[in-house]
Scaffold this active site. Sequence first.
Site, PDB file in Angstrom:
ATOM      1  N   LEU A 153     -49.859  -0.625 -61.806  1.00 41.99           N
ATOM      2  CA  LEU A 153     -50.241   0.619 -61.136  1.00 41.99           C
ATOM      3  C   LEU A 153     -49.188   0.948 -60.090  1.00 41.99           C
ATOM      4  CD1 LEU A 153     -54.057   0.034 -60.453  1.00 41.99           C
ATOM      5  CD2 LEU A 153     -53.088   1.584 -62.149  1.00 41.99           C
ATOM      6  N   ALA A 154     -48.573   2.106 -60.199  1.00 38.08           N
ATOM      7  CA  ALA A 154     -47.490   2.502 -59.290  1.00 38.08           C
ATOM      8  C   ALA A 154     -47.954   2.480 -57.840  1.00 38.08           C
ATOM      9  CB  ALA A 154     -46.989   3.892 -59.659  1.00 38.08           C
ATOM     10  N   LYS A 190     -47.792  -0.908 -74.126  1.00 40.12           N
ATOM     11  CA  LYS A 190     -49.068  -0.412 -73.600  1.00 40.12           C
ATOM     12  C   LYS A 190     -49.190   1.043 -74.030  1.00 40.12           C
ATOM     13  CE  LYS A 190     -52.085  -0.346 -69.606  1.00 40.12           C
ATOM     14  NZ  LYS A 190     -52.406   1.033 -69.231  1.00 40.12           N
ATOM     15  N   CYS A 194     -48.292   6.294 -69.883  1.00 42.77           N
ATOM     16  CA  CYS A 194     -48.364   6.973 -68.582  1.00 42.77           C
ATOM     17  C   CYS A 194     -48.542   8.481 -68.768  1.00 42.77           C
ATOM     18  CB  CYS A 194     -47.103   6.699 -67.765  1.00 42.77           C
ATOM     19  SG  CYS A 194     -47.140   7.519 -66.150  1.00 42.77           S
ATOM     20  N   GLN A 200     -42.611  -4.165 -67.116  1.00 37.19           N
ATOM     21  CA  GLN A 200     -42.854  -2.958 -67.908  1.00 37.19           C
ATOM     22  C   GLN A 200     -41.779  -1.919 -67.629  1.00 37.19           C
ATOM     23  OE1 GLN A 200     -45.858   0.328 -67.213  1.00 37.19           O
ATOM     24  NE2 GLN A 200     -46.852  -0.689 -68.955  1.00 37.19           N
ATOM     25  N   ASN A 225     -58.196  -1.880 -72.343  1.00 35.82           N
ATOM     26  CA  ASN A 225     -57.976  -1.358 -70.991  1.00 35.82           C
ATOM     27  C   ASN A 225     -58.730  -0.039 -70.817  1.00 35.82           C
ATOM     28  OD1 ASN A 225     -55.354   0.468 -69.448  1.00 35.82           O
ATOM     29  ND2 ASN A 225     -56.589  -1.021 -68.370  1.00 35.82           N
ATOM     30  N   GLY A 226     -59.233   0.185 -69.599  1.00 35.44           N
ATOM     31  CA  GLY A 226     -59.894   1.452 -69.293  1.00 35.44           C
ATOM     32  C   GLY A 226     -61.283   1.266 -68.731  1.00 35.44           C
TER      33      GLY A 226
END
Length: 319
Positions: A17-18, A141, A101, A70, A200-201
């Site tokens: 996560l940025a 991803k 993204c 990543q 994921n999610g």
Amino acid sequence: MKAILDFSKPLYVLAPLAGLTDLPFRSVVKKFGADLTVSEMISSNALVHNSQKSLKMVEKSPLEVPYSVQIAGAEEAIVKRAVEILNGIDGIDIIDLNCGCPVPKIVSHGSGSSLLLDLEKMGRIIRTIKETSNKPLTSAKVRIGFQEKRPVEIARTVEDAGADFIAVHGRTRAGKFKSEVDYDAIRRIKESVKIPVIANGDITSYEKAQWVLEFTGADGVMIGRGAIGKPWIFYQLKHGVPDDAIDPKLKQKIILEHFDQMIAFYGEYGAVLFRKHLHTYSKAGYKGASEFRNRINRIGSPEEMRELIETFFDPSNVL
């Protein structure tokens, strides 16, 4: 693959996560239960242009074994050069391609989830990473589509390109982070490929993680936003501890560990950067949270801030 990642039991992975899953945060979740940590997304272009900020983002904690970096990229030649740079950096076990993204700036450059519009190109880039990398594993991803859902087609493209495993966010790019997660699509992916699948999610609790694993048949879960303000979720997953049974003393220990890692990595400025995390940590369950947040917004001294954190998150201050 077993030497690096053991898929014989569910794998618990921290999503990139940025601006949040930097080295200090990753080292904390690693220490308290995450099986795999992934760097924040790094631009291949930035690596090729010797961006010092990007090279610092590649750095890892000694605890991070195994460790995945990543990258994002839209051009095979640039991605190839970026991988060659990563080849010269020790301690990286996996190179992961971001194909999910949804941020407009990333999509407009042709990378991130934009790659889902051209699966042939996405496959070529994954293959380029696989053939260029000297790291043990390659992964991707993805989301389940850009506008339309194409989960099986996307997953098979990733597998055919030579990836060793795949992480799937169960939304389309159009769904951003708000639409309902399609766990059925993740289940269909798992049924259609031979490589391991990480789901994921919206996985925000121990209970939800167990349900997702059972429903999708996935080989692991990847948790991003569900770990922000709650990094102990990985401890819960590893030890089978439900949400209402986390010891406040453990929470305090993890928060202080996170703070100490921030200071070690960023110096004194780490205290200022840590404010956003404290806002999240203090959201529920403690007395005087509003006053605490006001005070930390005015503190820059690491010593003063640490003392305040220790007092505020003491088990005696739990509501």
